[in-house]
Design a protein around this motif. Structure first.
Motif, PDB file in Angstrom:
ATOM      1  N   ARG A   1       3.170   5.781  -3.151  1.00 35.20           N
ATOM      2  CA  ARG A   1       4.345   6.465  -3.727  1.00 35.20           C
ATOM      3  C   ARG A   1       4.207   6.591  -5.244  1.00 35.20           C
ATOM      4  O   ARG A   1       4.562   7.612  -5.835  1.00 35.20           O
ATOM      5  CB  ARG A   1       5.617   5.691  -3.379  1.00 35.20           C
ATOM      6  N   ILE A   2       3.698   5.549  -5.886  1.00 37.80           N
ATOM      7  CA  ILE A   2       3.495   5.577  -7.333  1.00 37.80           C
ATOM      8  C   ILE A   2       2.546   6.721  -7.699  1.00 37.80           C
ATOM      9  O   ILE A   2       2.792   7.485  -8.639  1.00 37.80           O
ATOM     10  CB  ILE A   2       2.928   4.226  -7.828  1.00 37.80           C
ATOM     11  N   LEU A   3       1.460   6.840  -6.934  1.00 37.52           N
ATOM     12  CA  LEU A   3       0.469   7.883  -7.219  1.00 37.52           C
ATOM     13  C   LEU A   3       0.999   9.277  -6.891  1.00 37.52           C
ATOM     14  O   LEU A   3       0.692  10.243  -7.597  1.00 37.52           O
ATOM     15  CB  LEU A   3      -0.813   7.595  -6.429  1.00 37.52           C
ATOM     16  N   LEU A   4       1.787   9.395  -5.841  1.00 38.40           N
ATOM     17  CA  LEU A   4       2.407  10.687  -5.511  1.00 38.40           C
ATOM     18  C   LEU A   4       3.344  11.139  -6.623  1.00 38.40           C
ATOM     19  O   LEU A   4       3.388  12.331  -6.976  1.00 38.40           O
ATOM     20  CB  LEU A   4       3.169  10.574  -4.181  1.00 38.40           C
ATOM     21  N   ASN A   5       4.075  10.180  -7.185  1.00 41.35           N
ATOM     22  CA  ASN A   5       4.996  10.503  -8.286  1.00 41.35           C
ATOM     23  C   ASN A   5       4.246  10.899  -9.549  1.00 41.35           C
ATOM     24  O   ASN A   5       4.815  11.550 -10.435  1.00 41.35           O
ATOM     25  CB  ASN A   5       5.907   9.307  -8.578  1.00 41.35           C
TER      26      ASN A   5
ATOM     27  N   SER B   1       1.563  -1.911  -8.240  1.00 43.56           N
ATOM     28  CA  SER B   1       1.160  -1.173  -9.445  1.00 43.56           C
ATOM     29  C   SER B   1      -0.338  -1.308  -9.699  1.00 43.56           C
ATOM     30  O   SER B   1      -1.032  -0.323  -9.980  1.00 43.56           O
ATOM     31  CB  SER B   1       1.942  -1.678 -10.668  1.00 43.56           C
ATOM     32  N   ALA B   2      -0.842  -2.548  -9.588  1.00 36.94           N
ATOM     33  CA  ALA B   2      -2.278  -2.779  -9.780  1.00 36.94           C
ATOM     34  C   ALA B   2      -3.082  -2.097  -8.683  1.00 36.94           C
ATOM     35  O   ALA B   2      -4.163  -1.564  -8.938  1.00 36.94           O
ATOM     36  CB  ALA B   2      -2.563  -4.281  -9.807  1.00 36.94           C
ATOM     37  N   LEU B   3      -2.542  -2.106  -7.465  1.00 40.90           N
ATOM     38  CA  LEU B   3      -3.227  -1.452  -6.347  1.00 40.90           C
ATOM     39  C   LEU B   3      -3.287   0.058  -6.580  1.00 40.90           C
ATOM     40  O   LEU B   3      -4.318   0.693  -6.329  1.00 40.90           O
ATOM     41  CB  LEU B   3      -2.503  -1.757  -5.031  1.00 40.90           C
TER      42      LEU B   3
ATOM     43  N   LEU C   1       0.829  -1.203   0.000  1.00 38.28           N
ATOM     44  CA  LEU C   1       0.000   0.000   0.000  1.00 38.28           C
ATOM     45  C   LEU C   1       0.863   1.252   0.000  1.00 38.28           C
ATOM     46  O   LEU C   1       0.580   2.220  -0.732  1.00 38.28           O
ATOM     47  CB  LEU C   1      -0.927  -0.006   1.214  1.00 38.28           C
ATOM     48  N   ILE C   2       1.923   1.249   0.782  1.00 40.12           N
ATOM     49  CA  ILE C   2       2.830   2.399   0.820  1.00 40.12           C
ATOM     50  C   ILE C   2       3.477   2.605  -0.551  1.00 40.12           C
ATOM     51  O   ILE C   2       3.567   3.729  -1.054  1.00 40.12           O
ATOM     52  CB  ILE C   2       3.888   2.210   1.915  1.00 40.12           C
ATOM     53  N   GLU C   3       3.898   1.510  -1.181  1.00 38.98           N
ATOM     54  CA  GLU C   3       4.510   1.605  -2.506  1.00 38.98           C
ATOM     55  C   GLU C   3       3.497   2.107  -3.540  1.00 38.98           C
ATOM     56  O   GLU C   3       3.826   2.919  -4.410  1.00 38.98           O
ATOM     57  CB  GLU C   3       5.059   0.239  -2.923  1.00 38.98           C
TER      58      GLU C   3
ATOM     59  N   LEU D   1     -12.094  -5.126  -5.325  1.00 43.16           N
ATOM     60  CA  LEU D   1     -11.142  -6.165  -4.985  1.00 43.16           C
ATOM     61  C   LEU D   1      -9.903  -6.059  -5.857  1.00 43.16           C
ATOM     62  O   LEU D   1      -9.991  -5.681  -7.032  1.00 43.16           O
ATOM     63  CB  LEU D   1     -11.774  -7.548  -5.162  1.00 43.16           C
ATOM     64  N   VAL D   2      -8.747  -6.402  -5.263  1.00 43.99           N
ATOM     65  CA  VAL D   2      -7.484  -6.381  -6.014  1.00 43.99           C
ATOM     66  C   VAL D   2      -6.697  -7.654  -5.697  1.00 43.99           C
ATOM     67  O   VAL D   2      -6.852  -8.246  -4.628  1.00 43.99           O
ATOM     68  CB  VAL D   2      -6.610  -5.159  -5.659  1.00 43.99           C
TER      69      VAL D   2
END
Length: 398
Positions: free
Chosen positions: A239-243, A344-346, A234-236, A337-338
């Protein structure tokens, strides 16, 4: 009925987790129905023993537990961590002796986790074994742990868990997923296991969600902060979305432990992530209703009571496909659901949910609340427990 519960943990314990919450809610609700309840549990301070009585409820806190809580019993911690081996048998004999002391017992329920029933024998009343999650279940794979020296305690306890279930006549499970896992890996016939979902006590929660809260980018995780709960994923994902330029925030509420403390330290300079630690229900209710998206990306979860709590708060819930959350959430209708272990998918799913039209969000929020009320509330679930107990008692007396 006089119903006896045996559990290593209860809601006021520093070791309390999902089992503790389940028991507290179920016992409270059973007492409201006028039944008598006795709980046999372990004292956090393993040097102390006590009995608490109030109306129809008796709580027996046993000494000699096979664990150690550093905040309660300091000193020689390395040695005390081996209590699982040198106190395993003595504590379970103590549990047996307490059960034998009780009068006018109609039925006993004990968790398979921890094998506290290792010395149970034939009684004059039936024993129901409640599946919560075996010590042998590897959440990362959804199978059984591969042997490693560090997992010797799991295999030691798991051996006895498997042994007691092999002789059990009455078994319940908190989800279909856990029923199927137990049937597959412990070779228990499926027809022997009754699925009874953990109830959510609706009166414990009072929400006042504002419509605009669903338009925020406030992400929430609730639960024990661990690798298996998918917190790192979730943290990763955040980070993807923040970037990508999304101005989101992440709140993490729950017990930290060594993994959680390490993650917290790594993020101490990051203003977008906040750790609340373990908080009470009243404060947690405020946290739920102020966040738009609640994410529970566990690698495997037996049920996921926190997902029900978040749904009842009206949050947009994203849960894991692996395990019991897939039985709670209807994809696209009451939540999402994921697949676990895929940041990346999350991230894509969080972005998709955040960008939904407000009208769609409001409908999903309403659907989630309705689903909890109609399928998982205390009023729906507790009568099923009581009916099952009565059925077991009748069958036992044949």
């Amino acid at each position: 009925m006089h119903i006896v519960f045996v559990s290593r943990e209860y809601h006021d314990s520093k070791r309390g987790g999902g089992i503790a919450t389940y028991l507290y809610d179920l016992i409270t609700l059973i007492l409201e129905e006028g039944h008598q309840v006795t709980l046999i549990t372990a004292s956090d301070d393993t040097r102390e023993e006590s009995v608490e009585k109030k109306d129809n409820f008796t709580k027996i806190n046993l000494s000699g537990g096979d664990f150690v809580i550093p905040q309660v019993e300091s000193g020689f911690l390395t040695f005390k961590k081996f209590r699982i081996f040198f106190r395993f048998f003595s504590y379970r004999l103590k549990v047996l002796k307490e059960v034998l002391k009780l009068k006018n017992v109609d039925i006993v329920e004990v968790s398979e986790f921890g094998a506290e029933s290792a010395f149970f024998r034939k009684f004059d009343f039936p024993v129901v074994y409640r599946l919560h999650t075996s010590s042998l279940l590897d959440r990362s794979t959804g199978g059984v742990f591969q042997f490693k020296p560090g997992l010797i305690p799991n295999f030691f306890t798991g051996y006895f868990e498997k042994k007691v279930l092999a002789h059990a006549e009455y078994i319940t499970s908190c989800s279909l997923s856990l029923k199927e896992w137990t049937s597959k890996y412990f070779l228990i016939p499926k027809q022997k296991i009754k699925v009874l979902y953990n109830p959510i006590h609706l009166n414990n929660w009072h929400f006042d969600r504002k419509e605009q809260s669903l338009s925020t980018m406030k992400i929430l995780f609730v639960g024990t902060v661990s690798y298996e709960k998918g917190v790192g994923d979730l943290i990763e994902a955040c980070r993807i979305l923040l970037n990508k330029g999304m101005n989101l925030s992440l709140t993490i509420a729950g017990k930290l432990g060594n993994y959680g403390l390490r993650i917290q330290k790594e993020l101490e300079e990051e203003t977008w992530c906040t750790f609340l630690g373990h908080i009470g229900k009243k404060e947690l209710a405020n946290v739920y209703e102020s966040h738009s998206v609640a994410v529970f990306p566990s690698h495997w979860e037996a049920m996921g009571l926190v997902a029900l709590e978040a749904m009842y708060s009206g949050a947009l819930v994203i849960g894991s496909r692996e395990g019991g959350m897939s039985e709670i959430i209807e994809e696209g209708k009451s939540g999402f659901l994921v697949n676990p272990k895929n940041p990346s998918a999350l991230a894509e799913k969080i972005e998709e949910v955040v960008n939904l039209p407000l009208e769609t969000k409001l409908q999903i929020s309403k659907n989630a609340i309705d689903q909890v009320v109609h399928s998982f509330s205390d009023k729906k679930i507790v009568p099923k427990f009581l009916s099952y107990y009565e059925e077991v008692i009748r069958d036992f007396k044949k």
